[in-house]
Motif scaffolding. Sequence first.
Motif, mmCIF file in Angstrom:
data_model
loop_
_atom_site.group_PDB
_atom_site.id
_atom_site.type_symbol
_atom_site.label_atom_id
_atom_site.label_comp_id
_atom_site.label_asym_id
_atom_site.label_seq_id
_atom_site.Cartn_x
_atom_site.Cartn_y
_atom_site.Cartn_z
ATOM 1 N N VAL A 1 0.794 -0.873 0.174
ATOM 2 C CA VAL A 1 0.293 0.166 -0.630
ATOM 3 C C VAL A 1 1.028 1.145 -0.211
ATOM 4 O O VAL A 1 0.069 2.495 -0.999
ATOM 5 N N CYS A 2 1.705 1.131 0.675
ATOM 6 C CA CYS A 2 3.013 2.437 1.228
ATOM 7 C C CYS A 2 4.024 2.609 -0.365
ATOM 8 O O CYS A 2 5.158 2.923 -0.581
ATOM 9 N N VAL A 3 3.492 1.116 -1.020
ATOM 10 C CA VAL A 3 4.338 1.595 -2.633
ATOM 11 C C VAL A 3 6.195 1.455 -2.247
ATOM 12 O O VAL A 3 6.551 2.036 -2.733
ATOM 13 N N THR A 4 7.055 0.556 -0.773
ATOM 14 C CA THR A 4 7.880 0.102 -1.003
ATOM 15 C C THR A 4 8.665 -0.804 -1.395
ATOM 16 O O THR A 4 10.007 -0.295 -2.129
ATOM 17 N N GLY A 5 8.414 -1.653 -0.901
ATOM 18 C CA GLY A 5 9.117 -3.490 -1.362
ATOM 19 C C GLY A 5 9.675 -3.660 -0.612
ATOM 20 O O GLY A 5 10.390 -4.829 -0.909
ATOM 21 N N LEU A 6 9.762 -3.452 0.536
ATOM 22 C CA LEU A 6 10.662 -4.372 1.471
ATOM 23 C C LEU A 6 9.641 -5.907 1.564
ATOM 24 O O LEU A 6 8.432 -5.152 1.648
ATOM 25 N N VAL A 7 10.102 -6.320 2.150
ATOM 26 C CA VAL A 7 9.170 -8.380 2.282
ATOM 27 C C VAL A 7 10.347 -8.633 2.755
ATOM 28 O O VAL A 7 11.417 -8.559 3.307
ATOM 29 N N THR A 8 9.933 -9.860 3.973
ATOM 30 C CA THR A 8 10.135 -10.451 5.272
ATOM 31 C C THR A 8 9.916 -12.179 4.379
ATOM 32 O O THR A 8 10.643 -12.782 4.262
ATOM 33 N N VAL A 9 9.078 -12.245 3.397
ATOM 34 C CA VAL A 9 9.230 -13.059 2.373
ATOM 35 C C VAL A 9 9.346 -12.747 1.391
ATOM 36 O O VAL A 9 8.872 -12.165 0.163
ATOM 37 N N ASP A 10 9.884 -14.109 0.416
ATOM 38 C CA ASP A 10 9.511 -13.881 -1.355
ATOM 39 C C ASP A 10 8.403 -14.003 -1.223
ATOM 40 O O ASP A 10 7.386 -14.367 -1.613
ATOM 41 N N THR A 11 8.033 -13.007 -2.176
ATOM 42 C CA THR A 11 6.990 -12.459 -3.035
ATOM 43 C C THR A 11 6.542 -13.815 -4.463
ATOM 44 O O THR A 11 5.538 -14.523 -4.093
ATOM 45 N N GLY A 12 7.320 -14.276 -4.761
ATOM 46 C CA GLY A 12 7.405 -15.257 -5.057
ATOM 47 C C GLY A 12 7.445 -17.048 -5.407
ATOM 48 O O GLY A 12 6.014 -17.205 -5.618
ATOM 49 N N SER A 13 7.404 -17.106 -4.658
ATOM 50 C CA SER A 13 7.569 -18.591 -4.032
ATOM 51 C C SER A 13 6.818 -18.636 -2.671
ATOM 52 O O SER A 13 6.928 -19.485 -2.734
ATOM 53 N N TYR A 14 6.461 -17.872 -2.392
ATOM 54 C CA TYR A 14 5.625 -17.650 -0.843
ATOM 55 C C TYR A 14 4.328 -17.512 -1.147
ATOM 56 O O TYR A 14 3.129 -18.367 -0.424
ATOM 57 N N TRP A 15 3.698 -16.819 -1.651
ATOM 58 C CA TRP A 15 2.652 -16.095 -2.417
ATOM 59 C C TRP A 15 2.408 -16.809 -3.135
ATOM 60 O O TRP A 15 2.824 -16.753 -4.412
ATOM 61 N N SER A 16 0.962 -17.423 -3.122
ATOM 62 C CA SER A 16 0.185 -17.904 -4.096
ATOM 63 C C SER A 16 -0.291 -17.090 -5.993
ATOM 64 O O SER A 16 -0.141 -15.721 -5.006
ATOM 65 N N GLY A 17 -0.879 -16.794 -6.129
ATOM 66 C CA GLY A 17 -1.409 -16.281 -7.689
ATOM 67 C C GLY A 17 -2.605 -15.617 -7.065
ATOM 68 O O GLY A 17 -2.037 -14.394 -7.376
ATOM 69 N N PHE A 18 -3.400 -16.488 -6.227
ATOM 70 C CA PHE A 18 -4.251 -14.725 -5.271
ATOM 71 C C PHE A 18 -3.416 -13.729 -4.632
ATOM 72 O O PHE A 18 -4.069 -12.827 -4.544
ATOM 73 N N GLY A 19 -2.607 -15.080 -4.031
ATOM 74 C CA GLY A 19 -1.358 -13.649 -2.847
ATOM 75 C C GLY A 19 -1.323 -12.530 -3.354
ATOM 76 O O GLY A 19 -0.505 -10.831 -3.360
ATOM 77 N N GLN A 20 -0.710 -12.750 -5.177
ATOM 78 C CA GLN A 20 -0.011 -12.405 -6.174
ATOM 79 C C GLN A 20 -0.303 -10.689 -6.585
ATOM 80 O O GLN A 20 -0.445 -9.682 -6.597
ATOM 81 N N ALA A 21 -1.468 -11.161 -6.378
ATOM 82 C CA ALA A 21 -2.654 -10.568 -7.029
ATOM 83 C C ALA A 21 -3.261 -9.329 -5.793
ATOM 84 O O ALA A 21 -3.314 -8.130 -6.543
ATOM 85 N N VAL A 22 -3.702 -9.890 -4.682
ATOM 86 C CA VAL A 22 -3.439 -8.653 -4.024
ATOM 87 C C VAL A 22 -2.459 -8.146 -3.336
ATOM 88 O O VAL A 22 -3.134 -6.413 -3.554
ATOM 89 N N ILE A 23 -1.162 -8.282 -4.269
ATOM 90 C CA ILE A 23 -0.295 -7.534 -3.692
ATOM 91 C C ILE A 23 -0.159 -6.538 -4.732
ATOM 92 O O ILE A 23 -0.356 -5.393 -4.315
ATOM 93 N N LEU A 24 -0.391 -6.882 -5.472
ATOM 94 C CA LEU A 24 -0.046 -6.411 -7.142
ATOM 95 C C LEU A 24 -1.924 -5.281 -7.044
ATOM 96 O O LEU A 24 -1.287 -3.652 -7.479
#
Length: 433
Positions: free
Chosen positions: A42-65
């Motif tokens: 939401v704050c368009v930062t980009g810091l992550v505690t888990v890898d976006t591609g391998s940890y989040w599913s397609g649904f999770g990545q869509a929510v992030i997008l």
Amino acid sequence: MITIGFGLAVAVGTALLSLPPATRSGQRADLVDALFTATSAVCVTGLVTVDTGSYWSGFGQAVILLLIQAGGLGIMTLATLLTVLLSRRLGLRARFLAQAETKSLDLTDVRGVVRRIVLFSLASEAVVAVALTLRFATAYDQPFGAAVYNGVFHAVSAFNNAGFSTNADSLVGFVADPWVSLTVAAAVILGGLGFPVVFELARTWRRPALWSVMTRITVVLTVSLLTLGTLVLTLTEFSNPRTLGPLSGPEKLLAGFFASAMTRTAGFNSVDVGAMRPDSLLASDVLMFIGGGSAGTAGGIKVTTFGLLAFVLWSEMRGERHVHVGSRRVPGSNQRQALAIALLGVGAVVTATFLLLAITPYRLDVVLFEVVSAFGTVGLSTGITGSLPPEADLLLVVLMFAGRIGPLTLASALALRDRTRRFELPEERTIVG
């Protein structure tokens, strides 16, 4: 209202990312990881505690997008409309003169402003997505569906200065690819300029004498900082065998420019940030703290704030009573607002750095880089984000949220509270320095 709106967006994003379908494992994500990722998106930062591609599913990545898109559009829209709101506080004569001289946004066309912002954002993202999709599909043999998905994801993330990537190493695999690097950098710079500046440049780019003070400062400082950052980062990392060392001369310059552009504040990296030398990290800290343009998707204290303070310093050194930018005089209230934002930003960074040093085992340059990246909503990291304790993650969550909405709400609040004092106290000078 801005604070509540962004807070609700973070809450909704956290709830969605906490659902079992949001992760590839099908298990419920840790609440701190979900909160951290939602705030970062939401704050368009980009810091992550888990890898976006391998940890989040397609649904999770869509929510992030969707959170990235909502955060980016929200910042551009709110910042532009606040500019319009503050302009309405001027006297009628001053408003007419300002509009006639700068051909600024119509103060009554709020719907038109919002519509143009949305169309401009979506059109820019579409162009970048097409360019990246073609490159991914033709040069890297990605299946067309995967190329489209990766192209759209990186286009939205780049234009909104988010820095999220579906690749575990961000864009390290494209360090020598000018097509990908320059396309992403162009999207980052365009989104970081801000809609009012882009809108004004589209009409008056051939007549710089007609540019407003904000456009003049934004353009000059953006070009200057990009150039200076490219030279400094290229030279300091030129012989580093873990970053630019193995690259050819042109590839080193490309990687140096990309690194400079990403500190403006996108968060993608084409070299290992954790392997950078301390002087490179310090230079990046300065660039990240300054950030990008006002009313754009970039963070930091903004180039307008930094540029205005530079003009104040220059005028003071020359003994001039007033501050001039081009053919315009900057009011004292603007100068005080810039000083307040800069000093409060320094205070936030120093306080957060002290607290992180107290609760983590990492050295000062690494911790300072992480703090400035969070406050400037950059998203670059030396690699320690995923190994921080929960209390450190929550501190960075607060810092990202404050860094995203703080300068915007503080500047508008100070401007709206500006009022004439009906009496003055006797003057007394004190020793300075």
